[in-house]
Scaffold this motif. Structure first.
Motif, PDB file in Angstrom:
ATOM      1  N   ASP A 218       0.846  -1.211   0.000  1.00 15.13           N
ATOM      2  CA  ASP A 218       0.000   0.000   0.000  1.00 15.13           C
ATOM      3  C   ASP A 218       0.878   1.257   0.000  1.00 15.13           C
ATOM      4  OD1 ASP A 218      -2.281  -1.549   0.097  1.00 15.13           O
ATOM      5  OD2 ASP A 218      -2.614  -1.279   2.246  1.00 15.13           O
ATOM      6  N   LEU A 219       1.893   1.231   0.849  1.00 19.26           N
ATOM      7  CA  LEU A 219       2.791   2.401   0.943  1.00 19.26           C
ATOM      8  C   LEU A 219       3.510   2.614  -0.389  1.00 19.26           C
ATOM      9  CD1 LEU A 219       4.213   1.640   4.497  1.00 19.26           C
ATOM     10  CD2 LEU A 219       2.850   3.652   3.880  1.00 19.26           C
ATOM     11  N   MET A 222       1.220   4.132  -2.977  1.00 17.58           N
ATOM     12  CA  MET A 222       0.989   5.588  -2.850  1.00 17.58           C
ATOM     13  C   MET A 222       2.185   6.368  -3.379  1.00 17.58           C
ATOM     14  SD  MET A 222      -1.276   5.976   0.600  1.00 17.58           S
ATOM     15  CE  MET A 222      -0.723   4.693   1.695  1.00 17.58           C
ATOM     16  N   LYS A 223       3.367   5.812  -3.136  1.00 18.73           N
ATOM     17  CA  LYS A 223       4.583   6.456  -3.648  1.00 18.73           C
ATOM     18  C   LYS A 223       4.598   6.386  -5.186  1.00 18.73           C
ATOM     19  CE  LYS A 223       9.207   7.398  -3.366  1.00 18.73           C
ATOM     20  NZ  LYS A 223       9.677   8.676  -2.893  1.00 18.73           N
ATOM     21  N   CYS A 230      -2.711  12.208   1.775  1.00 15.42           N
ATOM     22  CA  CYS A 230      -3.166  10.875   2.200  1.00 15.42           C
ATOM     23  C   CYS A 230      -4.050  10.971   3.435  1.00 15.42           C
ATOM     24  CB  CYS A 230      -1.951   9.995   2.512  1.00 15.42           C
ATOM     25  SG  CYS A 230      -2.423   8.387   3.173  1.00 15.42           S
ATOM     26  N   MET A 263       2.188   3.237   9.872  1.00  9.01           N
ATOM     27  CA  MET A 263       1.894   3.544   8.458  1.00  9.01           C
ATOM     28  C   MET A 263       2.098   5.035   8.192  1.00  9.01           C
ATOM     29  SD  MET A 263       1.069   0.927   6.520  1.00  9.01           S
ATOM     30  CE  MET A 263      -0.062   1.432   5.202  1.00  9.01           C
ATOM     31  N   LEU A 267       4.966   6.411   5.679  1.00 10.05           N
ATOM     32  CA  LEU A 267       4.607   7.202   4.502  1.00 10.05           C
ATOM     33  C   LEU A 267       5.349   8.543   4.521  1.00 10.05           C
ATOM     34  CD1 LEU A 267       2.943   7.262   1.924  1.00 10.05           C
ATOM     35  CD2 LEU A 267       1.130   8.411   3.197  1.00 10.05           C
ATOM     36  N   ARG A 268       5.505   9.117   5.708  1.00  9.59           N
ATOM     37  CA  ARG A 268       6.253  10.382   5.816  1.00  9.59           C
ATOM     38  C   ARG A 268       7.705  10.182   5.350  1.00  9.59           C
ATOM     39  NH1 ARG A 268       4.946  14.840   4.795  1.00  9.59           N
ATOM     40  NH2 ARG A 268       3.292  15.033   6.346  1.00  9.59           N
ATOM     41  N   ILE A 276      -0.390  14.691   5.089  1.00 12.75           N
ATOM     42  CA  ILE A 276      -0.923  13.451   5.674  1.00 12.75           C
ATOM     43  C   ILE A 276      -1.881  13.829   6.804  1.00 12.75           C
ATOM     44  CG2 ILE A 276      -0.367  11.276   6.846  1.00 12.75           C
ATOM     45  CD1 ILE A 276       2.431  11.387   5.620  1.00 12.75           C
TER      46      ILE A 276
END
Ligand code: SAH
Ligand code: SF4
Length: 366
Positions: A218-219, A222-223, A230, A263, A267-268, A276
């Motif tokens: 998932d991560l 998104m990237k 997000c 998560m 993501l950060r 975010i």
């Protein structure tokens, strides 16, 4: 970008295996992850937290997602749609209180009337704020021409969660009736990007059948699709939904919450300059969940400013926090809590994603 980030050993380009290991980490490794994410956040998005006033326009929905409390098959729900006037009252109040941005969220509806109403709300919001209030729409899958029409009338951003980047898991969470298609959802994200929206997506965390490997994917998803913002949060069970039958397979709330925090932090690290959100679902599992998410990477809060009566009927999941969040007292409380963390509310600021460059410009680069 990478050269500036040297003080910890966790790299910012992480492989699927590394992400999976970090999602499973505890103790010193977990603390290091959170500290690193906090540092990256400070460097790239600074010490402001942006406000988005969330208005839940309607809980009528044509879809039947197996996890969602307002799915169309749930006959126990009192259904409502806010009028344009009611929405504009909430928008005006938010504008006066210093919100720089609003989010219009709704069950998925595709009638001409719905499309017209949203268009009216978007135009009116821009009109009363002299164009200053930024608008995010989160109204599900629509035709490309509808997305374009809302964009041309002033909508700036669109939030459409992919829910999970695993097509196999997506199929387990949605009925196979032609209305819930993974590829259609992907296509919608592409269309939104092409039109020029700041695009947001997100996933649910701690779903039945979901593995840490899937969350790592998932991560990376998104990237790869290069999102600007997000909103993701823990999955929360709702008794009137089919997925409730699998509740005994869920992680206990503290662990699900902790996975949500990781998560956000990961993501950060992967996308240092996006926006975010510290989501309400995090708060549902931990009263200070949003503050904790802000400490490890989130930079946006979305106080719910839906009128109280309707707020009670927009129950996507159990234990949704329901108190008013747009009054002065609540904002003052936020200010205090954030100040103690060395942060400030970005009053009157739209808080655009600094990552965002419209697709048209990106195409021009080539
Ligand atoms: N109808 C629109 C927007 C409203 S639903 C859409 O589906 O895109 C907004 C989000 O609520 C969904 O994307 C989903 O991720 C989340 N949601 C729904 N049910 C949930 C649950 N039981 N637990 C946690 N999040 C949930
Ligand atoms: Fe409707 Fe969104 Fe809930 Fe699915 S998640 S049933 S589309 S409101």
């Amino acid at each position: 970008m990478k050269a500036a980030i040297t003080s910890f050993s966790i790299p910012s380009l992480l492989s699927k295996n590394e992400l999976t290991d970090l999602l499973r980490s505890s103790g010193a490794n977990e603390r290091q992850l959170f500290a690193r994410a906090a540092e990256i956040k400070r460097k790239f998005v600074g010490n402001k937290v942006y406000l988005r006033g969330l208005i839940e326009l309607s809980n009528r929905c044509r879809k039947d997602c197996l996890y969602c409390g307002i799915r169309c098959s749930n006959k126990a729900v009192y259904r409502y749609s806010l009028s344009c006037e009611t929405v504009m009252e909430a928008v005006r109040r938010a504008w006066q209180r210093g919100f720089g941005s609003v989010v219009f969220q709704s069950g998925e509806q595709t009638s001409d009337r719905f499309i017209r109403e949203i268009e009216k709300m978007v135009r009116e919001t821009k009109r009363i704020s002299d164009g200053a209030l930024a608008i995010t729409l989160s109204c599900g899958e629509q035709r490309e021409k509808t997305y374009r029409r809302w964009f041309e009338n002033g909508a700036d951003r669109y939030l459409l969660r992919i829910e999970t980047a695993s097509e196999a898991l997506y199929k387990k969470l949605h009925p196979q009736d032609g209305k819930h298609s993974f590829s259609q959802r992907m296509k919608a994200l592409e269309q939104l990007d092409k039109i020029g929206y700041q695009v947001g997506t997100g996933v649910m965390i701690g779903l039945p059948f979901q593995t840490p490997e899937m969350l790592a994917d998932d991560l990376l998803f998104m990237k790869r699709i290069d999102i600007d913002m997000c909103g993701m949060g823990p999955y929360l069970e709702h008794p009137d939904t089919p997925l409730y039958a699998f509740r005994d397979q869920l992680l206990p709330p503290e662990r699900r919450f902790n996975l949500g925090l990781k998560m956000v932090a990961l993501l950060r690290l992967l996308m240092p300059d996006i926006n975010i959100a510290a989501t309400t679902a995090l708060q549902a599992l931990d009263l200070e969940g949003r503050e904790k998410a802000i400490a490890v990477g989130a930079n946006v809060i979305m106080p719910n400013i839906t009128p109280p009566e309707e707020r009670k009927a927009y129950l996507l999941y159990e234990n949704k926090p329901l108190f008013a969040e747009d009054d002065e007292e609540e904002l003052a409380r936020w200010e205090q809590r954030l100040r103690a963390m060395g942060l400030q509310i970005g009053y009157h600021l739209p808080g655009n994603s600094t990552h965002y460059r419209p697709a048209q410009l990106r195409r021009g680069d080539r």
